[in-house]
Design an enzyme around this catalytic site. Sequence first.
Site: not given
Length: 410
Positions: A13, A108-109
């Site tokens: 993350d 983003d993850e």
Amino acid sequence: MTPPLTRSIAHVDLDQFYAAVEILDFPELKGLPLIVGGRPDSRGVVCTASYEARKFGVHSAMSSAQAARLCPQATWRPPRMSRYAEKSREVLAVFERFTDDIEPLSLDEAFLDLTGSIQLFGPAEQIARRIKDEIYRDTQLVASVGLAMNKYLAKVASDLKKPNGFVIVPPGLQAAREFLAPLPASRLWGAGPKTTARLEEFGLRTIGQIASADADWLARRIGQQAAEHLIALANGEDDRDVDSSGGQKSIGRENTFAQDLHELDTMEKELLGFADEVAARLRHKKIRAAGMALKVRFSDFSRISRAYTFDEPVDLAEPLYKAACELLRTRVNFGGRGVRLLGIAATRLMNIEDVTGTLFTDEDATRKRSVAKAIDHLRARFGDDSITRGRLLEGRERNTGTPTDRKPNE
């Protein structure tokens, strides 16, 4: 060094991702309370807040107006999705050095199954640390990483020591229960505020208390399916695989407006910007869309969705925009209502290599795609506002009528 796990799943993350990219590109923002999202004088929401802004209670998905009240000294930046997508691709390139089993959840993850990589790269902990280090080396972005025997545990672990966290859950269900036991019930997937409040009414405030609860007793209070789900997670049980099939169903863009829209021409201007952004994201991901959907929410909060199918899969703004305008003009019954929210989504996505070409080369589409890619490059380098589009539909008269001047098909 921990012993190998039955399965080794990492959740990676990126910390304060949108804000981190803004700080990377504009170093003068470092250390300031920064909010990326819609302006506070709009109905926008917060996309990401820097940790300096989070100290004031600002968080993602909060209304911009509320965020401005909590942190009036914040610096605001509009999101630059094409730039974030570019940095996300750089991070994906790091993942791909170590495994093909990647399940992106957003820009983003992602989940990574490292089980099959151990023989080649060494213990899972060593691989996860290398991934974290190489993300920073290659992108100057900081990631928090959780490593465990399943997805749920890895996700919880990555969130525990942010920012810049690295947490390993030892293998085995007993270790998992001990890891989870002291955490609040809100850490369970599916335990939202309402469910958490009900659990607290029954004296169940921690995951350990839920793990020890009698299943029949809990089922009578919250339902059989919910009770089984929560008790399984509370005991560290999660048998879902990392899904690396690339199953993203759509790419969309929508906006809630500060003032309800009544002029059809104004709505079409919004659709033009949406189509431009969605098309850029399609090209970034090297995919095309065989369909699109128009979403409309009216001033009375009712909502509709209309679908369109293309003759050939697209990744250009023009066909997306034309289709959206056609749906808006012919398949939306406004009934005198203003429009509170408008959005489009590219659907039925496919990789470029899976697109069956036509017998003859479409030279016009090829030329437009080359121009669009050049624009993508310039925007990534100089910002989204460096180049703006005029009206895409050449030869169509400017429409200044209102939705109520028209007779929609349905």
